[in-house]
Design an enzyme around this catalytic site. Structure first.
Site, PDB file in Angstrom:
ATOM      1  N   HIS A  76      -3.283   6.510   4.156  1.00 15.06           N
ATOM      2  CA  HIS A  76      -1.937   5.884   4.533  1.00 15.06           C
ATOM      3  C   HIS A  76      -0.164   6.782   4.465  1.00 15.06           C
ATOM      4  O   HIS A  76       0.648   6.725   5.500  1.00 15.06           O
ATOM      5  CB  HIS A  76      -1.828   4.832   3.371  1.00 15.06           C
ATOM      6  CG  HIS A  76      -0.692   3.487   4.608  1.00 15.06           C
ATOM      7  ND1 HIS A  76      -0.882   2.649   4.049  1.00 15.06           N
ATOM      8  CD2 HIS A  76      -0.140   3.408   5.480  1.00 15.06           C
ATOM      9  CE1 HIS A  76      -0.114   1.526   4.719  1.00 15.06           C
ATOM     10  NE2 HIS A  76       0.273   2.210   5.948  1.00 15.06           N
ATOM     11  N   ASP A 127      -3.541  -0.529  -5.289  1.00 16.92           N
ATOM     12  CA  ASP A 127      -2.834   0.311  -5.099  1.00 16.92           C
ATOM     13  C   ASP A 127      -2.002  -1.165  -4.649  1.00 16.92           C
ATOM     14  O   ASP A 127      -0.129  -0.799  -4.879  1.00 16.92           O
ATOM     15  CB  ASP A 127      -2.960   0.793  -3.267  1.00 16.92           C
ATOM     16  CG  ASP A 127      -3.424   0.041  -2.653  1.00 16.92           C
ATOM     17  OD1 ASP A 127      -3.906  -1.244  -2.905  1.00 16.92           O
ATOM     18  OD2 ASP A 127      -3.467  -0.180  -1.476  1.00 16.92           O
ATOM     19  N   CYS A 165       0.770  -1.255   0.145  1.00 13.08           N
ATOM     20  CA  CYS A 165       0.041   0.205   0.237  1.00 13.08           C
ATOM     21  C   CYS A 165       0.751   0.923   0.152  1.00 13.08           C
ATOM     22  O   CYS A 165       1.034   2.491  -1.350  1.00 13.08           O
ATOM     23  CB  CYS A 165      -1.072  -0.109   1.025  1.00 13.08           C
ATOM     24  SG  CYS A 165      -1.818  -1.492   1.448  1.00 13.08           S
TER      25      CYS A 165
END
Length: 595
Positions: free
Chosen positions: A192, A376, A118
Site C-alpha cells: 500500500h 492496521d 491503512c
C-alpha cells in the site's frame, strides 16, 4: 519432532468456556498446549497427555530468531472471539480460535494502537516514525481533505511531492535494517505505501515481494482462471491455481471446525482465495530461507472491503449463513473472511511447530521464531466489524478507530513468555525497534525513532511507559465517519484530544471510561495542562504541519492567555489577540486555565 497441528484441537469443537483458577504451584496441560498456572481451559474435549518440558521450552543460546509479522486488514478490537486482547469484549459470532490460542500461549496487549487507516499505519510500521517525520509524512489514505469543499479548514499536502501517499526512497525501513544484519526479508500481500510493487524490493529492503502494490484493497478476493487482479501484484499468481483435493486435505481440513468435509471438498476445482494464496506464499518463503534468519510479513487483505458473499470462501460462508446471529455484529461474509485469516495464522504456526530448524538442531522452527499478529487500524463498523464498547471506527481518532488487537507468540519462552496480558499502551512505531532488538541488529544512526523496543515486554511482561501520540491535520468525513483535524496524547490512564476547528479539549480516563463518554477536561484542568503541554512540545519537536483556514473563510479572531503551537513553534501569550487569516495555520491553543 512433529507436534500436534495447531489447528487440530479446534476442529469441529463447540465454543468453550475459560475458567480462571488461582494457583501458585501447579500448571494445567490441555490437549497439546501447556498453559500457565493461572489458567485452566475447560470444554475442549477429552484432554490429551501433557507435553513434555521440551514442548514448552525455554531455549537459550539460540541463533538470531526468525520473525513472522502477520498484519490483518481492518480487524476490529473486539472482532476476535477470544477475550485476552479486548478486556473480555469479544465477538460472540465470529470464530477465531487459532488467534485466540496464540493470545493464550503468548503475550496479549490490550492497549495497542495503530493509526486511523491503512496507509499511515503501514508507514509507521515500516519506518518506526510518526507521520510528521519527513521520511514518513503519511497521515491518511489518499489525501487530507476527504470532507469536501465545505470544511472550515484545509489539510496540508502529504506523502511525496506529487501527493502520492507512498514512502520516499530515502526512508529506511525495518526490512532494510534486518537485511543489513543478515536476514532474508520477504513480503507477501498488501503493501500500500509504495508507488509500485517493484519499489518494495528496489527501495524498501525486501528481497522478495509477492503481490504487494500501492493499492489499498483487492477488487476481488478470488483468483479467476489462475490469476489475481485488481491491486494484487502478479507475483502472487504463482499461488493462484484452483483448489485441488490434495491442497484441501493438507491445508484446509486440518484447520476447519464446524464445517462438514463435503462442504470443504466442494472447494476442489474452484478459484483460490487470496487469503490462502498469501499464506501459501509466506510458507513457501519460509521453506526457501530457513537456513538463515528470516523476516517475513504476511500482510493479508482480509477483512478489508469488498465484504460480500462473493468475496468469502464458500465453505466458511455456508457455515456462518447457517449460524444463528449473536448479540454482537453478525455478518456471515465478514465472519467468513475473518475465520479464513484465522486459519491462515494456524497454518503458519503449525508449519513452524512441525518443521525442523536447520540452524537450531533438535528443535522445530517455532522454538526460534517470534510471530506477531495485529491489525492496521480499528474495525469498519459500517461494514460488519465489532469494536466493542469503543467509540468510533476506522478513520477516526476515537478508540474504535485506532485501538487494535496485538499478540506476540513463540514456541520459546525465552523469546515470548506464556499466558501474559500486558496493559501498557503501545503503538505501531514500536514494531521497528522491537524487531531490530529481537534480531540483535543495531538501529541505523541518525534516525529519531519514535517507538521503543517491546522485547522486555515480550520476554518478561515488562511495563512500557511512554506517551503515545496521534496527529491528523485533515478530514475524513463520510461512510459513518466524522473525523476532523485533531491531535491526541495517550499517557497512562489518560487520553487527551484537541480539536482545531473548535479550539476545545476533551479528556478521558480510558481505564474507567473506555467508551470515551465522560469529558473530564473541566474537572481536571491540571491534567489537561500537563498533557496538553506535552502534546504542544511534541508537535513542535515534530515540526508538525497543521490545517489552514480555508481561503473563503472570514479571519478567526480570539484572545489567548497561554500557549499556542503553529508554524513549527510554541509561543507564550499573555492576553494576546490572535488573528488567523485565510491560508494561515490554525493553531493549537492551550489556555493557562482550561475549562
Amino acid at each position: 519432532m512433529r507436534r500436534t497441528p495447531f489447528g487440530d484441537m479446534t476442529r469441529n469443537r463447540q465454543p468453550f468456556e475459560v475458567i480462571l483458577v488461582i494457583s501458585t504451584r501447579t500448571s494445567a496441560a490441555v490437549g497439546s498446549f501447556v498453559l500457565p498456572a493461572t489458567l485452566v481451559v475447560a470444554g475442549l474435549g477429552a484432554p490429551r497427555p501433557a507435553h513434555s518440558a521440551a514442548a514448552d521450552p525455554v531455549v537459550s543460546n539460540t541463533p538470531r530468531p526468525n520473525i513472522v509479522f502477520v498484519l490483518g486488514d481492518d480487524v476490529g478490537w473486539s472482532d476476535l472471539s477470544g477475550r485476552r486482547t479486548n478486556l473480555g469484549n469479544r465477538s460472540d459470532f465470529n470464530e477465531t480460535r487459532n488467534i485466540n490460542r496464540m493470545a493464550k500461549q503468548g503475550v496479549a496487549f490490550t492497549n495497542a494502537y495503530a493509526c486511523v487507516n491503512c496507509a499511515p499505519s503501514r508507514a509507521a510500521l515500516m519506518t518506526g516514525l510518526y507521520a510528521p517525520r519527513p521520511t514518513n509524512n503519511i497521515y491518511l489514505v489518499g489525501h487530507l481533505n476527504r470532507g469536501g469543499d465545505d470544511t472550515r479548514l484545509v489539510g496540508p499536502p502529504q506523502g511525496l511531492p506529487d501527493g502520492d501517499a507512498a514512502l520516499p526512497a530515502q526512508a529506511v525501513t525495518v526490512a532494510e535494517t534486518l537485511r543489513s544484519g543478515g536476514y532474508a526479508t520477504g513480503y507477501a500481500g498488501k503493501f500500500h505505501v509504495t508507488r509500485s510493487g517493484s519499489d518494495v524490493t528496489a527501495l524498501h529492503g525486501f528481497d522478495e515481494n509477492i503481490g504487494g502494490t500501492g493499492a489499498a484493497a483487492p477488487k476481488r478476493y478470488h483468483a479467476a482462471n489462475g490469476t489475481f487482479a485488481g491491486g494484487i501484484g502478479p507475483e502472487l499468481d504463482a499461488f493462484a491455481s484452483d483448489y485441488t483435493q490434495a491442497y484441501v486435505d493438507r491445508n484446509i481440513k486440518p484447520y476447519t471446525h464446524g464445517v462438514p468435509d463435503t462442504s470443504v471438498d466442494a472447494l476442489v476445482g474452484t478459484d483460490k482465495h487470496v487469503t490462502d494464496a498469501v499464506t501459501d506464499a509466506t510458507i513457501d518463503f519460509i521453506d526457501r530461507h530457513d537456513d538463515r534468519p528470516f523476516l517475513t510479513f504476511m500482510s493479508e487483505y482480509a477483512v478489508h472491503s469488498p465484504i460480500n458473499n462473493d468475496q468469502a470462501r464458500r465453505d466458511l460462508l455456508a457455515k456462518y449463513r447457517a449460524k444463528p446471529p449473536g448479540a454482537t455484529p453478525s455478518k456471515p461474509s465478514y465472519a467468513a473472511l475473518l475465520e479464513g485469516l484465522d486459519q491462515s495464522v494456524a497454518r503458519v504456526v503449525d508449519h513452524l511447530e512441525t518443521t525442523p530448524d536447520p540452524r537450531n538442531p533438535g528443535h522445530p522452527l517455532a522454538d526460534n521464531t517470534v510471530v506477531v499478529f495485529t491489525s492496521d487500524n480499528g474495525g469498519r463498523t459500517t461494514l460488519g466489524a465489532f469494536n466493542g464498547p469503543l467509540k468510533g471506527q476506522k478513520g477516526e481518532l476515537d478508540e474504535g478507530g485506532v485501538r487494535v488487537p496485538f499478540i506476540a507468540w513463540s514456541g520459546n519462552r525465552a523469546l515470548v513468555d506464556r499466558g501474559r496480558i500486558n496493559q501498557s499502551p503501545i503503538n505501531g512505531t514500536d514494531v521497528y525497534p522491537t524487531l531490530a532488538a529481537l534480531g540483535r541488529t543495531s538501529l541505523p544512526a541518525g534516525i529519531p525513532f519514535d517507538g521503543t523496543s517491546l522485547k522486555p515486554a515480550l520476554a518478561h511482561n515488562a511495563t512500557v511507559k511512554r506517551p503515545r501520540y496521534q496527529h491528523l491535520p485533515g478530514y475524513l468525513i463520510g461512510g459513518g465517519r466524522d473525523q476532523r483535524p485533531q491531535s491526541t496524547i495517550r499517557a497512562g490512564r489518560w487520553k487527551l484530544l484537541y480539536s482545531y476547528e473548535t479550539r476545545t479539549w476533551r479528556l478521558y480516563d480510558v481505564s474507567r471510561d473506555i467508551g470515551e463518554r465522560r469529558n473530564l477536561a473541566s474537572r481536571r484542568p491540571g491534567v489537561v495542562t500537563r498533557l496538553g503541554t506535552k502534546l504542544l512540545r511534541w508537535l513542535a519537536n515534530m515540526n508538525a504541519p497543521l490545517a489552514t483556514l480555508r481561503d473563503d473563510e472570514v479571519p478567526m479572531t480570539f484572545t489567548v492567555t497561554g500557549d499556542t503551537y503553529a508554524d513549527g513553534q510554541v509561543t507564550r501569550h499573555r492576553g494576546d489577540e490572535l488573528v488567523i487569516e485565510p491560508g494561515a495555520e490554525v493553531p493549537m491553543v492551550l489556555e493557562t486555565t482550561t475549562g
